[in-house]
Design a protein around this motif. Structure first.
Motif, PDB file in Angstrom:
ATOM      1  N   LEU A   1       0.830  -1.200   0.000  1.00  9.90           N
ATOM      2  CA  LEU A   1       0.000   0.000   0.000  1.00  9.90           C
ATOM      3  C   LEU A   1       0.869   1.256   0.000  1.00  9.90           C
ATOM      4  N   LYS A   2       1.941   1.250   0.768  1.00  7.81           N
ATOM      5  CA  LYS A   2       2.875   2.382   0.739  1.00  7.81           C
ATOM      6  C   LYS A   2       3.408   2.596  -0.678  1.00  7.81           C
ATOM      7  N   LEU A   3       3.707   1.482  -1.359  1.00  2.00           N
ATOM      8  CA  LEU A   3       4.217   1.562  -2.730  1.00  2.00           C
ATOM      9  C   LEU A   3       3.184   2.188  -3.656  1.00  2.00           C
ATOM     10  N   TRP A   4       1.936   1.744  -3.553  1.00  3.06           N
ATOM     11  CA  TRP A   4       0.873   2.279  -4.408  1.00  3.06           C
ATOM     12  C   TRP A   4       0.662   3.770  -4.144  1.00  3.06           C
ATOM     13  N   LEU A   5       0.631   4.165  -2.890  1.00  2.73           N
ATOM     14  CA  LEU A   5       0.408   5.570  -2.554  1.00  2.73           C
ATOM     15  C   LEU A   5       1.557   6.447  -3.057  1.00  2.73           C
ATOM     16  N   ALA A   6       2.777   5.929  -2.999  1.00  2.00           N
ATOM     17  CA  ALA A   6       3.928   6.699  -3.476  1.00  2.00           C
ATOM     18  C   ALA A   6       3.919   6.817  -4.997  1.00  2.00           C
ATOM     19  N   ARG A   7       3.610   5.717  -5.678  1.00  2.00           N
ATOM     20  CA  ARG A   7       3.658   5.726  -7.137  1.00  2.00           C
ATOM     21  C   ARG A   7       2.476   6.456  -7.775  1.00  2.00           C
ATOM     22  N   SER A   8       1.419   6.669  -7.004  1.00  2.00           N
ATOM     23  CA  SER A   8       0.299   7.454  -7.541  1.00  2.00           C
ATOM     24  C   SER A   8       0.596   8.953  -7.506  1.00  2.00           C
ATOM     25  N   ARG A   9       1.691   9.319  -6.868  1.00  2.00           N
ATOM     26  CA  ARG A   9       2.244  10.683  -6.956  1.00  2.00           C
ATOM     27  C   ARG A   9       1.267  11.788  -6.580  1.00  2.00           C
TER      28      ARG A   9
END
Length: 267
Positions: free
Chosen positions: A62-70
């Motif tokens: 989830l951290k990855l998704w939130l970061a990559r959604s910019r």
């Protein structure tokens, strides 16, 4: 091509891809360096997701998704319903229960989602558990929902002690200025004043808890005042449903303009 394949995820009628190691976006990002660069440069691939089965890897993903959604708005469906703690289980069921480890995992997921509430756009959030598991409701404040368009919240909590009333989540509807659909169900409380017009709101469903123990008169009055304030702030409602045993007080004080609504259900 990648931009085109990202577009269908924006439709609320389509099922959203799950956050997991098998998510198409994550899989495609491992095809080659060129594909990875393109995926990482396209936030649309990371702004729509589902969380249904929270594993030990879910918080990091989830951290990855939130970061990559910019920083783009996010739409998601999430079920945060932790397993019961070993002490809550029958003795014969305690063996193998992960208890605290599982609880921490759910806490982390819920905190990450709540910390990004200013980016929520189309959201279905189902939360259940005890009063302080996964999170203490006193720490849950939904007050930064300016990007919200469609919101469905189902919150089912039990008190810390048997038979005790749980502390509900707080939802500040004043921040939902762009919302078109709100469906709130269960253990929540709405702010009793709505100081800004909710002109975009066309669909409202409010389902108060009927099984909460020791419901007091103050709860009834607060609920009724909150609903009436919301009705006055939303002149363009097309669908209204209020249920849960507290609707009569709201109905008696509802503004007369709501009589023009087509399907109205007050139960």
């Amino acid at each position: 091509l990648l931009e085109v394949t990202a577009v269908p995820g924006r439709s609320r009628s389509r099922s959203l891809p799950p956050i997991s190691a098998f998510n198409p976006a994550l899989t495609l990002s491992h095809v080659s360096h060129a594909w990875r660069a393109l995926l990482l440069a396209t936030p649309a691939f990371w702004t729509h997701f589902t969380i249904a089965n929270i594993t030990p890897h879910t918080p990091d993903l989830l951290k990855l998704w939130l970061a990559r959604s910019r920083g783009e708005n996010i739409s998601f469906q999430a079920v945060v319903s932790p397993v019961m703690r070993p002490e809550d289980l029958e003795p014969t069921m305690r063996e193998g229960a992960d208890g605290d480890a599982s609880g921490e995992r759910y806490n982390m997921v819920l905190k990450l989602l709540l910390n990004s509430q200013h980016r929520w756009e189309n959201v279905l959030l189902i939360v259940s558990g005890s009063e302080d598991f996964p999170l203490r409701p006193s720490t849950v404040q939904l007050r930064r929902l300016g990007q919200l368009r469609h919101f469905n919240l189902v919150c089912s909590l039990i008190g810390r002690e048997r038979g005790a009333r749980p502390v509900p989540w707080t939802v500040d509807l004043t921040s939902c200025v762009g919302a078109r659909m709100l469906c709130l169900e269960g253990d929540f409380r709405m702010e009793s004043s709505v100081s800004v017009p909710l002109g975009n709101l066309t669909r409202l469903q409010v389902v108060a808890p009927t099984s909460r123990p020791a419901v007091e008169e103050d709860d009834v009055e607060e609920f009724a005042l909150s609903v009436v304030a919301l009705l006055r702030a939303a002149p363009n409602l097309e669908y209204l449903e209020i249920s849960g045993g507290k609707a009569s007080s709201a109905q008696e004080n509802a503004p007369s303009s709501t009589s023009t609504l087509e399907p109205v259900s007050l139960t």
